[in-house]
Design a protein around this motif. Structure first.
Motif, PDB file in Angstrom:
ATOM      1  N   LYS A 240     -51.479  -7.898 -14.232  1.00 36.20           N
ATOM      2  CA  LYS A 240     -50.666  -7.609 -13.051  1.00 36.20           C
ATOM      3  C   LYS A 240     -49.180  -7.845 -13.280  1.00 36.20           C
ATOM      4  O   LYS A 240     -48.391  -7.794 -12.330  1.00 36.20           O
ATOM      5  CB  LYS A 240     -51.151  -8.469 -11.877  1.00 36.20           C
ATOM      6  CG  LYS A 240     -52.595  -8.219 -11.481  1.00 36.20           C
ATOM      7  CD  LYS A 240     -53.022  -9.146 -10.362  1.00 36.20           C
ATOM      8  CE  LYS A 240     -54.488  -8.949  -9.993  1.00 36.20           C
ATOM      9  NZ  LYS A 240     -54.927  -9.880  -8.935  1.00 36.20           N
ATOM     10  N   LEU A 241     -48.781  -8.125 -14.508  1.00 41.52           N
ATOM     11  CA  LEU A 241     -47.370  -8.381 -14.790  1.00 41.52           C
ATOM     12  C   LEU A 241     -46.538  -7.155 -14.437  1.00 41.52           C
ATOM     13  O   LEU A 241     -46.723  -6.071 -15.002  1.00 41.52           O
ATOM     14  CB  LEU A 241     -47.173  -8.723 -16.267  1.00 41.52           C
ATOM     15  CG  LEU A 241     -47.463 -10.167 -16.699  1.00 41.52           C
ATOM     16  CD1 LEU A 241     -47.239 -10.320 -18.185  1.00 41.52           C
ATOM     17  CD2 LEU A 241     -46.587 -11.136 -15.933  1.00 41.52           C
ATOM     18  N   SER A 242     -45.618  -7.318 -13.509  1.00 38.18           N
ATOM     19  CA  SER A 242     -44.776  -6.194 -13.103  1.00 38.18           C
ATOM     20  C   SER A 242     -43.400  -6.652 -12.624  1.00 38.18           C
ATOM     21  O   SER A 242     -42.629  -5.843 -12.095  1.00 38.18           O
ATOM     22  CB  SER A 242     -45.451  -5.394 -11.983  1.00 38.18           C
ATOM     23  OG  SER A 242     -45.699  -6.226 -10.857  1.00 38.18           O
ATOM     24  N   GLY A 243     -43.098  -7.932 -12.776  1.00 36.68           N
ATOM     25  CA  GLY A 243     -41.818  -8.447 -12.303  1.00 36.68           C
ATOM     26  C   GLY A 243     -40.748  -8.400 -13.368  1.00 36.68           C
ATOM     27  O   GLY A 243     -40.794  -7.626 -14.326  1.00 36.68           O
ATOM     28  N   VAL A 244     -39.781  -9.243 -13.208  1.00 38.72           N
ATOM     29  CA  VAL A 244     -38.664  -9.357 -14.156  1.00 38.72           C
ATOM     30  C   VAL A 244     -38.929 -10.561 -15.044  1.00 38.72           C
ATOM     31  O   VAL A 244     -39.077 -11.688 -14.547  1.00 38.72           O
ATOM     32  CB  VAL A 244     -37.328  -9.516 -13.411  1.00 38.72           C
ATOM     33  CG1 VAL A 244     -36.196  -9.744 -14.395  1.00 38.72           C
ATOM     34  CG2 VAL A 244     -37.058  -8.293 -12.554  1.00 38.72           C
ATOM     35  N   PRO A 245     -39.006 -10.388 -16.368  1.00 42.29           N
ATOM     36  CA  PRO A 245     -39.327 -11.511 -17.256  1.00 42.29           C
ATOM     37  C   PRO A 245     -38.147 -12.467 -17.414  1.00 42.29           C
ATOM     38  O   PRO A 245     -37.009 -12.053 -17.617  1.00 42.29           O
ATOM     39  CB  PRO A 245     -39.667 -10.828 -18.574  1.00 42.29           C
ATOM     40  CG  PRO A 245     -38.922  -9.533 -18.540  1.00 42.29           C
ATOM     41  CD  PRO A 245     -38.888  -9.118 -17.094  1.00 42.29           C
ATOM     42  N   VAL A 246     -38.446 -13.744 -17.295  1.00 40.20           N
ATOM     43  CA  VAL A 246     -37.472 -14.810 -17.518  1.00 40.20           C
ATOM     44  C   VAL A 246     -38.102 -15.804 -18.484  1.00 40.20           C
ATOM     45  O   VAL A 246     -39.229 -16.265 -18.247  1.00 40.20           O
ATOM     46  CB  VAL A 246     -37.082 -15.522 -16.202  1.00 40.20           C
ATOM     47  CG1 VAL A 246     -36.019 -16.582 -16.474  1.00 40.20           C
ATOM     48  CG2 VAL A 246     -36.588 -14.523 -15.175  1.00 40.20           C
ATOM     49  N   LEU A 247     -37.410 -16.126 -19.545  1.00 33.77           N
ATOM     50  CA  LEU A 247     -37.927 -17.059 -20.559  1.00 33.77           C
ATOM     51  C   LEU A 247     -37.173 -18.368 -20.467  1.00 33.77           C
ATOM     52  O   LEU A 247     -35.942 -18.405 -20.601  1.00 33.77           O
ATOM     53  CB  LEU A 247     -37.792 -16.465 -21.961  1.00 33.77           C
ATOM     54  CG  LEU A 247     -38.250 -17.371 -23.119  1.00 33.77           C
ATOM     55  CD1 LEU A 247     -39.734 -17.720 -22.987  1.00 33.77           C
ATOM     56  CD2 LEU A 247     -37.973 -16.713 -24.461  1.00 33.77           C
ATOM     57  N   PHE A 248     -37.907 -19.449 -20.246  1.00 32.95           N
ATOM     58  CA  PHE A 248     -37.323 -20.791 -20.205  1.00 32.95           C
ATOM     59  C   PHE A 248     -37.468 -21.447 -21.577  1.00 32.95           C
ATOM     60  O   PHE A 248     -38.554 -21.446 -22.170  1.00 32.95           O
ATOM     61  CB  PHE A 248     -38.017 -21.649 -19.151  1.00 32.95           C
ATOM     62  CG  PHE A 248     -37.580 -23.084 -19.152  1.00 32.95           C
ATOM     63  CD1 PHE A 248     -36.365 -23.455 -18.608  1.00 32.95           C
ATOM     64  CD2 PHE A 248     -38.377 -24.070 -19.726  1.00 32.95           C
ATOM     65  CE1 PHE A 248     -35.952 -24.784 -18.617  1.00 32.95           C
ATOM     66  CE2 PHE A 248     -37.981 -25.391 -19.731  1.00 32.95           C
ATOM     67  CZ  PHE A 248     -36.755 -25.755 -19.184  1.00 32.95           C
ATOM     68  N   ILE A 249     -36.365 -22.021 -22.071  1.00 37.36           N
ATOM     69  CA  ILE A 249     -36.342 -22.681 -23.370  1.00 37.36           C
ATOM     70  C   ILE A 249     -35.989 -24.147 -23.146  1.00 37.36           C
ATOM     71  O   ILE A 249     -34.870 -24.456 -22.719  1.00 37.36           O
ATOM     72  CB  ILE A 249     -35.314 -22.022 -24.312  1.00 37.36           C
ATOM     73  CG1 ILE A 249     -35.544 -20.507 -24.368  1.00 37.36           C
ATOM     74  CG2 ILE A 249     -35.395 -22.625 -25.708  1.00 37.36           C
ATOM     75  CD1 ILE A 249     -34.460 -19.758 -25.097  1.00 37.36           C
TER      76      ILE A 249
END
Length: 1116
Positions: free
Chosen positions: A79-88
């Motif tokens: 269901k992934l359909s949003g805006v990807p954000v990667l936390f480091i």
């Protein structure tokens, strides 16, 4: 040994250094109340499987899901359909730290944007392109169209701030994670398509990177990685990230990696051209926006100066903001609290959601629009510069009132001021009656539904050209302000060309303290704290005759009037009347005696305090006490009226004071409900790269003009000590290495002059002598740095503070090295005395028959030492030491090679000191027959002499070489003491070098179970250079070299000159806040020493020292 005065000086220096350290420790460990609200969540972490090619990678990637219900991981990924954000995560951080940001982002998406307010909004500044670009018609979204999908990388909690190799490995994995995330969206999209599910929107082409601490730097390093896909990252948000340099800038490879990444970023924003200057392409990073958020003065680990993007990212593509200046936040927080502080997390979540284009469901492609979103959502309406807010003559600008483009009846495009929205009910005719203010002060005590007229020409005369108003009323719904060219009944009664200008949108929001507690319904309460400040300068009011302040009526509640909890106080005033210049002498005096300032009644509402020394260096405790509040007769007994009037009655009349502090580095700091606060800003004054603006701090006090105040100012010693160490610890480290080099120079120079080699403590003390050593060693490099700034056309730092702080840091470095020397002296003397004691007792035990077993054990162990391998190793200890140290330093970790070198220095110093103490004991026994120290027995069994070629000979100087020889000018004990002082100096230098690798060792130990790679080549090479220095200069006679070539006269290369150059290099490394660069010169000194030794050997030269004569000869 230094004389009595020298001992006193060293003692005072050590006491001062220890006192500063203890005061700083107290200030750092003191509990901090940051005012943050905890964030709560229901986290679920969904692992993202790695590809087969890197199935053995030690790191991991997770997708965050908010909710307490159990879910199917595979179905959720589809269901992934949003805006990807990667936390480091940062240094030692966990991927689970993403939970606060992800949880609040989910709530923000479900609840929609923040409730709109009508305070003045921030906009892009001129240097950020705010003048050149056209953002008309661009508005923040009224609803969010896409959610944020938060991913997080699991970096195993490694200490990335301590080792450059770890940073590089983290960067490699983050690049892989970015590609994996984008590929996962493609897989999910294809899976939904195959199953016939509804698909909407487009696939994401980029990932937003959010990094905490060192994770933010890893994000920037990943952006310029050669294997990163084009445009895979366009937005980077960092939280408490050091961008300028490492927070612990000690390891050479770590500093080098930072410099390389920053250099590539600088080049990435330049237009690509050929060697002839022909245009090739736009800048590589022209599409990347970076925003850095600092935790301000409570973040002890990463100062605001380190989080700055100056000279790395141009203002048109990023900016830095302090959490104290963030809209709806206004708080300083610790390094870890910035991840869970709800006020900041909520604002960041809504900011990231506002970046999404409602048409595409993906982040805005335009760089300037993304930067404008960050500016509007994060910055407050209060100007970042005090002069801009005050509209002083040095800072001219036009009236900054938001405008909107509309069409008139003829269809022409006109620009009209943004008025309050029509959906907010407001009726000019509903106002009870107009009030005409005859004095330059305006007071509103309740929502009375009246409009107050102020004649600008009359009340703004006599230099009172500025108007300021503080209130707790909401703009548009509670209060409105207009500028009128002439008097009229309503805003529509004036012709179109002369229409009044509504300036309500110029009200700037400030944090307000806790609301006053109402004792009983309808009773009068204390004055409410202000929540907004309104400012008009002479240029704003030019061309207008009247200013009106309209207050909305407030409906009654249950038939009773509401409590008097509303307030507004305004005033026409002259800014010059409220200026208070606090000189450096005034501030220094306040360290030991409290200084008072009195504000009489009818004082300006805005009082400017200009501190000549930055409050980032000398924080002040500022307290305001109400003395009187205009109530002359309170009807109380005289002995009671004073205290009660200044407490109960004055609280009903005077609003709580507010302090606004401006700093050149970290921006705005607001202190509401000021009673007694330690005001500190996170500035970085007195650095080589500091500007003249960082020298001072401006504090604006908003105080009720009806009341008089007594202001007390005192310097917080513990806070000042902690700021000193926090801001200048890199400088102190660099200066400490310079102090050791200068001390070695002193020792080498004494040897060349046929003088006794002074101890390290004596050398350090002599270098503090004002004329002969202190000026050329400490003051001259500072003037040379200023000269370099002029040559390179760089702005000069604040002259007085730069020199003063640099000298303080240099003296502090001398004290630190003196403490290190004294501790090592204590260790050596305890070890030597213990050794002599045990040896003499052992000789007594050997004569005792009952200790036959011990003699048998010693004889058996001697057979082990008779082995050929052992004999070869014992015959060449220096070669064994060098090879072992180099192998460990190159293949395991540089610190282990340096530890072997330190062990070698320790043994040599120990043997030399034992020999010196034994010889002194023998001389004392000869002078005093009653004293018995078993000298003959000890000398007979332990006559040890260390030679550079590696042999340990059981020989003791004969009578001919002793002090009794008529040709001898130096006894054996003196030669051993000289050897001790020489090797002790090298030990101190290499001990400091080893300590600089201590953080890296901690990271190395943590990674043992995960598999450790080879050290960086740079660290290994520099480590080998340091080892060569310790090996090739193991004796005092190697402080000078005689080189001869055919046709060239004999040249004498003296090492003290090389030490002097090395000391200057280390000094400049401290001035540039890059102490790791001192390692370069340490390695260079070792390389030079090794090259000189090889040249001597190549020419068949051998060196030999004759201790029986004061002059040392060299055999060529």
């Amino acid at each position: 040994m230094p004389g009595f005065r020298a001992k006193i000086r060293i003692g005072i220096l050590i006491i001062v250094v220890v006192g500063i350290c203890l005061a700083a420790l107290y200030g750092l460990l003191k509990p901090i109340s940051n005012g943050c609200i905890m964030t709560y969540m229901y986290p679920t972490y969904i692992p993202i499987s790695s590809s087969e090619s890197i199935s053995r990678v030690k790191y991991g990637l997770y997708l965050y899901h908010e909710g307490w219900k159990k879910i199917d991981y595979k179905e959720h990924l589809k269901k992934l359909s949003g805006v990807p954000v990667l936390f480091i995560p940062g240094n030692g951080g966990s991927f689970k730290q993403v939970r606060s940001l992800a949880a609040e982002s989910d709530r923000a998406y479900q609840n929609g944007p923040l409730e709109p307010t009508f305070y003045q909004e921030a906009s892009l500044r001129p240097e950020e392109g705010g003048v050149d670009i056209n953002l008309s018609g661009f508005q923040l979204p009224s609803q969010y169209t896409s959610r944020l999908d938060w991913f997080a990388v699991d970096l195993e909690g490694e200490h990335s701030a301590m080792d450059g190799a770890i940073l590089e490995e983290h960067t490699e994995y983050v690049v892989y994670a970015i590609h994996k995330i984008l590929d996962q969206y493609k897989v999910s999209y294809d899976a939904r398509t195959r199953e016939g599910a509804a698909v909407s929107g487009s696939l994401p082409k980029s990932v937003i990177l959010v990094g905490h601490s060192m994770g933010g730097f890893v994000a920037r390093a990943a952006v310029i990685h050669p294997r990163l896909r084009k445009s895979a990252v366009e937005t980077v948000l960092t939280l408490s990230t050091p961008h300028q340099s490492p927070p612990v800038a000690l390891q050479p490879s770590l500093g080098h990696y930072f410099a390389r990444v920053n250099s590539e970023w600088i080049e990435g924003y330049k237009v690509q051209t050929t060697n002839t200057g022909r245009y090739v392409s736009d800048p590589v990073l022209s599409h990347v926006v970076v925003v850095s958020i600092s935790g301000a003065y409570n973040d002890y680990q990463v100062r605001s100066k380190l989080t700055s993007l100056d000279n790395i990212v141009p203002p048109t593509h990023g900016f830095m903001i302090s959490s104290t200046a963030m809209k709806n936040v206004w708080l300083s927080m610790e390094h870890q609290a910035i991840l869970w502080c709800n006020q900041l997390v909520v604002q960041v979540s809504h900011t990231l959601l506002s970046l999404i284009d409602s048409r595409t469901g993906q982040p805005l492609p335009d760089t300037q629009k993304r930067l404008a979103v960050f500016a509007r959502m994060l910055r407050s309406g209060i100007s970042h510069n005090f002069d801009w807010m005050m509209q002083l003559p040095s800072c001219k600008r036009l009236l900054n009132i938001p405008v909107q483009n509309t069409k008139d009846v003829t269809g022409s495009l006109v620009h009209r001021p943004v008025a309050c929205p029509a959906n907010i009910h407001w009726n000019d005719g509903g106002l009870d009656r107009d009030l005409y203010i005859q004095i330059n002060e305006l007071t509103v005590l309740a929502m009375d539904g009246r409009r107050r007229w102020l004649d600008i020409q009359k009340l703004g005369s006599n230099g009172k050209s500025h108007f300021v108003l503080v209130t707790n009323l909401e703009p548009c719904s509670g209060i409105r302000l207009h500028l009128w060219p002439e008097k009229g009944k309503s805003t529509t009664s004036i012709p179109l060309n002369d229409r009044v200008v509504e300036v309500t949108s110029k009200m700037m929001h400030i944090p307000s303290g806790p609301a006053p507690r109402q004792l009983e319904p309808g009773s009068q309460t204390e004055q409410a704290p202000p929540s907004a400040v309104f400012w008009l300068g002479p240029e704003d009011m030019h061309g207008f005759r009247f200013l009106t302040v309209s207050v909305a009526p407030r409906p009654t509640i249950s038939g009773r009037p509401p409590p008097a909890a509303s307030m507004a106080v305004g005033q026409f005033f002259n800014p010059e009347e409220g200026n208070q210049e606090l000189s450096p002498w005034f501030m220094l005096q306040s360290t030991y005696s409290q200084k008072d300032l009195v504000l009489e009644e009818a004082h300006p509402l805005a009082v400017k305090l200009s501190f000549a020394i930055s409050l980032g260096l000398l924080p002040v405790t500022l307290s305001l006490k109400t003395v009187s509040c205009g109530i002359r007769n309170s009807g109380l007994p005289e002995e009671e009226a004073g205290d009660l009037e200044s407490s109960r009655l004055c609280k009903l009349r005077c609003f709580p004071p507010v302090a606004l502090a401006w700093d050149d580095t970290s921006g705005l700091h607001v202190y509401p409900n000021l009673n007694s606060e330690t005001i500190v800003v996170d500035s970085s004054p007195a650095h080589w790269s500091s500007t003249q603006q960082s020298e001072k701090t401006v504090v604006l006090l908003l105080v009720d003009p009806h009341c008089s105040y007594k202001s007390s100012i005192s310097i917080s010693v513990s806070a000042a000590a902690s700021r000193l160490l926090l801001l200048y610890s890199p400088k102190i480290v660099g200066f400490s290495i310079a102090v050791v080099f200068f001390a070695l120079m002193r020792q080498a120079c004494s040897w060349d002059l046929d003088l006794r080699i002074p101890s390290m403590l004596t050398a350090v003390e002599s270098n503090l002598t004002l004329i002969s050593h202190f000026f050329p060693l400490a003051i001259l490099p500072i003037f040379f740095s200023l000269f370099l700034s002029l040559l390179m056309s760089q702005p000069l730092p604040p002259f007085a503070s730069f020199i003063s702080i640099s000298l303080i840091c240099y003296i502090f470095a001398n004290g630190f090295i003196a403490i290190l020397i004294l501790i090592s002296h204590l260790v050596f003397f305890v070890a030597a005395v213990t050794h002599i004691f045990i040896k003499t007792r052992w000789q007594m035990w050997e004569r005792n028959v009952s200790f036959f077993f011990l003699r048998w054990f010693v004889n058996r162990s001697s057979s082990f030492f008779s082995l050929k391998v052992v004999r070869v190793l014992r015959a060449n200890p220096v070669i064994v030491t060098a090879v072992t140290a180099m192998v460990l330093g190159s293949l395991v970790h540089p610190s282990f090679g340096l530890l072997i070198l330190l062990f070698s220095h320790f043994l040599c110093c120990h043997n030399a000191l034992c020999s010196f103490l034994t010889a002194s004991c023998c001389n004392h026994e000869q002078n005093n027959e009653n004293f018995d120290c078993n000298c003959e027995d000890y000398v007979g069994s332990e006559r040890l002499k260390f030679k550079f070629d590696g042999s340990f000979k059981r020989t003791f100087p004969s009578e001919d070489n002793s002090s009794s020889s008529p040709d001898s000018s130096k006894s054996f004990g003196e030669t051993q003491l000289d050897l001790f002082h020489h090797r002790h100096g090298l030990l101190i230098l290499h001990l400091v070098a080893t300590m600089m690798f201590a953080p890296s060792v901690v990271a190395w130990i943590q990674r043992l179970a995960l598999g450790e790679s080879l050290p960086w080549l740079l660290d290994s090479v520099l480590c080998i250079g340091v080892i060569l220095h310790g090996i090739c200069n193991s004796k005092p006679e190697f402080n000078s070299f005689f080189l001869s070539y055919s046709g060239i006269p004999i040249r004498n290369v003296r090492l003290y000159f090389i030490y002097l150059i090395a000391g200057y290099w280390s000094y400049f490394s401290g001035l540039t806040l890059a102490p790791y660069r001192a390692f370069y010169v340490m390695g260079a000194v070792g390389g030079i020493s090794f090259a000189l030794r090889m040249l001597c050997r190549r020419n068949g030269e051998k060196k030999e020292v004759t201790y029986s004569s004061r002059k040392h000869s060299h055999r060529h």
